[in-house]
Design a protein around this motif. Structure first.
Motif, PDB file in Angstrom:
ATOM      1  N   ALA A   3      11.668   0.393 -20.378  1.00  0.00           N
ATOM      2  CA  ALA A   3      10.922   1.424 -21.109  1.00  0.00           C
ATOM      3  C   ALA A   3       9.551   1.667 -20.472  1.00  0.00           C
ATOM      4  O   ALA A   3       9.100   2.812 -20.367  1.00  0.00           O
ATOM      5  CB  ALA A   3      10.759   1.034 -22.577  1.00  0.00           C
ATOM      6  N   LEU A   4       8.897   0.602 -20.035  1.00  0.00           N
ATOM      7  CA  LEU A   4       7.594   0.761 -19.385  1.00  0.00           C
ATOM      8  C   LEU A   4       7.749   1.479 -18.049  1.00  0.00           C
ATOM      9  O   LEU A   4       6.936   2.340 -17.705  1.00  0.00           O
ATOM     10  CB  LEU A   4       6.918  -0.598 -19.185  1.00  0.00           C
ATOM     11  N   HIS A   5       8.794   1.164 -17.314  1.00  0.00           N
ATOM     12  CA  HIS A   5       9.024   1.863 -16.050  1.00  0.00           C
ATOM     13  C   HIS A   5       9.275   3.348 -16.293  1.00  0.00           C
ATOM     14  O   HIS A   5       8.770   4.192 -15.548  1.00  0.00           O
ATOM     15  CB  HIS A   5      10.195   1.245 -15.287  1.00  0.00           C
ATOM     16  N   ARG A   6      10.019   3.684 -17.334  1.00  0.00           N
ATOM     17  CA  ARG A   6      10.231   5.108 -17.660  1.00  0.00           C
ATOM     18  C   ARG A   6       8.915   5.781 -18.009  1.00  0.00           C
ATOM     19  O   ARG A   6       8.653   6.907 -17.583  1.00  0.00           O
ATOM     20  CB  ARG A   6      11.228   5.241 -18.822  1.00  0.00           C
ATOM     21  N   ASP A   7       8.063   5.070 -18.755  1.00  0.00           N
ATOM     22  CA  ASP A   7       6.748   5.630 -19.093  1.00  0.00           C
ATOM     23  C   ASP A   7       5.892   5.827 -17.844  1.00  0.00           C
ATOM     24  O   ASP A   7       5.191   6.839 -17.711  1.00  0.00           O
ATOM     25  CB  ASP A   7       6.011   4.736 -20.091  1.00  0.00           C
ATOM     26  N   LEU A   8       5.923   4.876 -16.922  1.00  0.00           N
ATOM     27  CA  LEU A   8       5.176   5.021 -15.666  1.00  0.00           C
ATOM     28  C   LEU A   8       5.681   6.223 -14.874  1.00  0.00           C
ATOM     29  O   LEU A   8       4.886   6.981 -14.301  1.00  0.00           O
ATOM     30  CB  LEU A   8       5.289   3.757 -14.809  1.00  0.00           C
ATOM     31  N   SER A   9       6.989   6.404 -14.844  1.00  0.00           N
ATOM     32  CA  SER A   9       7.570   7.542 -14.126  1.00  0.00           C
ATOM     33  C   SER A   9       7.129   8.858 -14.759  1.00  0.00           C
ATOM     34  O   SER A   9       6.754   9.800 -14.052  1.00  0.00           O
ATOM     35  CB  SER A   9       9.093   7.449 -14.124  1.00  0.00           C
ATOM     36  N   ALA A  10       7.150   8.919 -16.078  1.00  0.00           N
ATOM     37  CA  ALA A  10       6.714  10.131 -16.775  1.00  0.00           C
ATOM     38  C   ALA A  10       5.225  10.379 -16.537  1.00  0.00           C
ATOM     39  O   ALA A  10       4.804  11.512 -16.311  1.00  0.00           O
ATOM     40  CB  ALA A  10       7.010  10.010 -18.271  1.00  0.00           C
ATOM     41  N   TYR A  11       4.425   9.311 -16.582  1.00  0.00           N
ATOM     42  CA  TYR A  11       2.987   9.443 -16.336  1.00  0.00           C
ATOM     43  C   TYR A  11       2.753   9.966 -14.922  1.00  0.00           C
ATOM     44  O   TYR A  11       1.907  10.834 -14.701  1.00  0.00           O
ATOM     45  CB  TYR A  11       2.291   8.088 -16.523  1.00  0.00           C
TER      46      TYR A  11
ATOM     47  N   PRO B 251       5.904   5.490  -8.881  1.00  0.00           N
ATOM     48  CA  PRO B 251       5.204   5.218 -10.133  1.00  0.00           C
ATOM     49  C   PRO B 251       4.574   3.820 -10.172  1.00  0.00           C
ATOM     50  O   PRO B 251       3.594   3.612 -10.876  1.00  0.00           O
ATOM     51  CB  PRO B 251       6.290   5.335 -11.200  1.00  0.00           C
TER      52      PRO B 251
END
Length: 79
Positions: free
Chosen positions: A24-32, A47
């Motif tokens: 989930a954190l990796h997905r958030d980093l990618s979105a950021y 990311p």
């Protein structure tokens, strides 16, 4: 558009570190990274390169840490 806390990523020679992140954190980093790329007009290809500036920003803006660090440094005696 909202003002992000990170600006353009400076390309410096890194120190190797291995970190495991929750998916989930990796997905958030990618979105950021996608939002940052749009806002700064500079692509962020990886990311994971966001982790260092995010940590630097977090540490730089943590007032309790700044106070504790100053207190620690002032209590040290020179050798």
């Amino acid at each position: 558009m909202a003002k992000l806390k990170l600006g353009p990523i400076v390309d410096e020679k890194p120190v190797k570190a291995t970190v495991e992140l929750p998916a989930a954190l990796h997905r958030d980093l990618s979105a950021y990274a996608e939002v940052l790329a749009r806002e700064s007009s500079q692509p962020v290809a990886d990311p994971m390169k966001l982790i260092v500036p995010m940590l630097e920003r977090f540490i730089a803006t943590d007032r309790a840490f700044s106070r504790a660090r100053r207190s620690l440094q002032s209590s040290r005696t020179p050798l």
